[in-house]
Design a protein around this motif. Structure first.
Motif, PDB file in Angstrom:
ATOM      1  N   THR A  47       0.854  -1.319   0.079  1.00  0.00           N
ATOM      2  CA  THR A  47       0.188   0.108  -0.057  1.00  0.00           C
ATOM      3  C   THR A  47       0.914   1.180   0.072  1.00  0.00           C
ATOM      4  O   THR A  47       1.915   1.163   0.815  1.00  0.00           O
ATOM      5  N   VAL A  52      -4.342   8.783 -13.668  1.00  0.00           N
ATOM      6  CA  VAL A  52      -5.275   7.683 -13.121  1.00  0.00           C
ATOM      7  C   VAL A  52      -5.499   6.968 -13.862  1.00  0.00           C
ATOM      8  O   VAL A  52      -5.150   5.604 -13.842  1.00  0.00           O
ATOM      9  N   ARG A  66      -3.940   2.737 -13.698  1.00  0.00           N
ATOM     10  CA  ARG A  66      -4.936   1.988 -13.237  1.00  0.00           C
ATOM     11  C   ARG A  66      -4.810   0.804 -14.064  1.00  0.00           C
ATOM     12  O   ARG A  66      -5.375  -0.481 -13.986  1.00  0.00           O
ATOM     13  N   CYS A  77      -1.537  -3.325 -10.646  1.00  0.00           N
ATOM     14  CA  CYS A  77      -2.284  -2.131 -10.024  1.00  0.00           C
ATOM     15  C   CYS A  77      -3.687  -2.405  -9.374  1.00  0.00           C
ATOM     16  O   CYS A  77      -4.437  -3.005 -10.271  1.00  0.00           O
ATOM     17  N   ILE A  78      -3.640  -2.533  -8.063  1.00  0.00           N
ATOM     18  CA  ILE A  78      -4.989  -3.197  -7.551  1.00  0.00           C
ATOM     19  C   ILE A  78      -5.864  -1.967  -7.630  1.00  0.00           C
ATOM     20  O   ILE A  78      -7.050  -1.881  -7.694  1.00  0.00           O
ATOM     21  N   ASN A  79      -5.582  -0.937  -6.953  1.00  0.00           N
ATOM     22  CA  ASN A  79      -6.293   0.538  -6.755  1.00  0.00           C
ATOM     23  C   ASN A  79      -5.301   1.573  -7.142  1.00  0.00           C
ATOM     24  O   ASN A  79      -4.072   1.538  -6.287  1.00  0.00           O
ATOM     25  N   TYR A  80      -5.820   2.728  -7.478  1.00  0.00           N
ATOM     26  CA  TYR A  80      -5.057   3.861  -7.620  1.00  0.00           C
ATOM     27  C   TYR A  80      -6.009   5.127  -7.390  1.00  0.00           C
ATOM     28  O   TYR A  80      -6.646   5.683  -8.528  1.00  0.00           O
ATOM     29  N   ASP A  81      -6.431   5.739  -6.408  1.00  0.00           N
ATOM     30  CA  ASP A  81      -7.401   6.494  -6.011  1.00  0.00           C
ATOM     31  C   ASP A  81      -6.647   7.942  -5.506  1.00  0.00           C
ATOM     32  O   ASP A  81      -5.883   8.028  -4.628  1.00  0.00           O
ATOM     33  N   TYR A 102      -4.031   7.156  -2.613  1.00  0.00           N
ATOM     34  CA  TYR A 102      -4.036   5.902  -1.914  1.00  0.00           C
ATOM     35  C   TYR A 102      -3.954   4.861  -2.956  1.00  0.00           C
ATOM     36  O   TYR A 102      -5.009   4.555  -3.722  1.00  0.00           O
ATOM     37  N   GLU A 103      -2.803   3.864  -2.861  1.00  0.00           N
ATOM     38  CA  GLU A 103      -2.486   3.045  -3.888  1.00  0.00           C
ATOM     39  C   GLU A 103      -2.220   1.578  -3.502  1.00  0.00           C
ATOM     40  O   GLU A 103      -1.789   1.458  -2.172  1.00  0.00           O
ATOM     41  N   ASN A 104      -2.839   0.738  -4.151  1.00  0.00           N
ATOM     42  CA  ASN A 104      -2.432  -0.835  -3.608  1.00  0.00           C
ATOM     43  C   ASN A 104      -1.835  -1.540  -4.876  1.00  0.00           C
ATOM     44  O   ASN A 104      -2.442  -1.400  -6.134  1.00  0.00           O
ATOM     45  N   TRP A 105      -1.078  -2.132  -4.529  1.00  0.00           N
ATOM     46  CA  TRP A 105      -0.065  -2.794  -5.721  1.00  0.00           C
ATOM     47  C   TRP A 105       0.063  -4.262  -5.323  1.00  0.00           C
ATOM     48  O   TRP A 105       0.327  -4.547  -3.943  1.00  0.00           O
TER      49      TRP A 105
END
Length: 96
Positions: free
Chosen positions: A5, A28, A32, A37-41, A55-58
């Motif tokens: 994260t 964005v 994405r 890339c799980i999320n990139y907000d 806020y990112e999750n990889w």
């Protein structure tokens, strides 16, 4: 592989908010679509419009590092050179 994260805080100079926002928004959809890339907000602070947070999750730190070397990140850095007041980044591991 351990999920990563990332919380990135970008503070634009007061007279550069719209430029920085426009350049961040360009990242964005491209990011994405990247592998891993799980999320990139992207968020903008309600009280301080110069403050943006990603806020990112990889899937892994290695994949995130590939993202950090991507051409679209280099283009963002070039486009916002001199427009950022401060930048902080935290690499975090989910624990719960």
């Amino acid at each position: 592989m351990s999920k990563l994260t990332v919380v990135a805080n970008i503070h634009a100079k007061p007279d550069q908010i719209e430029l920085v926002k426009a350049e961040l928004l360009k990242l964005v959809p491209i990011t994405r679509a990247e592998k891993g890339c799980i999320n990139y907000d992207l968020h903008q602070d309600n009280e301080d419009p110069a403050h943006f947070t990603f806020y990112e999750n990889w899937e892994s730190r290695e994949i995130w590092q590939e993202h950090m070397n991507a051409p679209h990140l280099a283009a963002y850095l070039a486009a916002t050179e001199g427009a950022i007041d401060r930048f902080t980044l935290a690499e975090m591991t989910p624990i719960g």
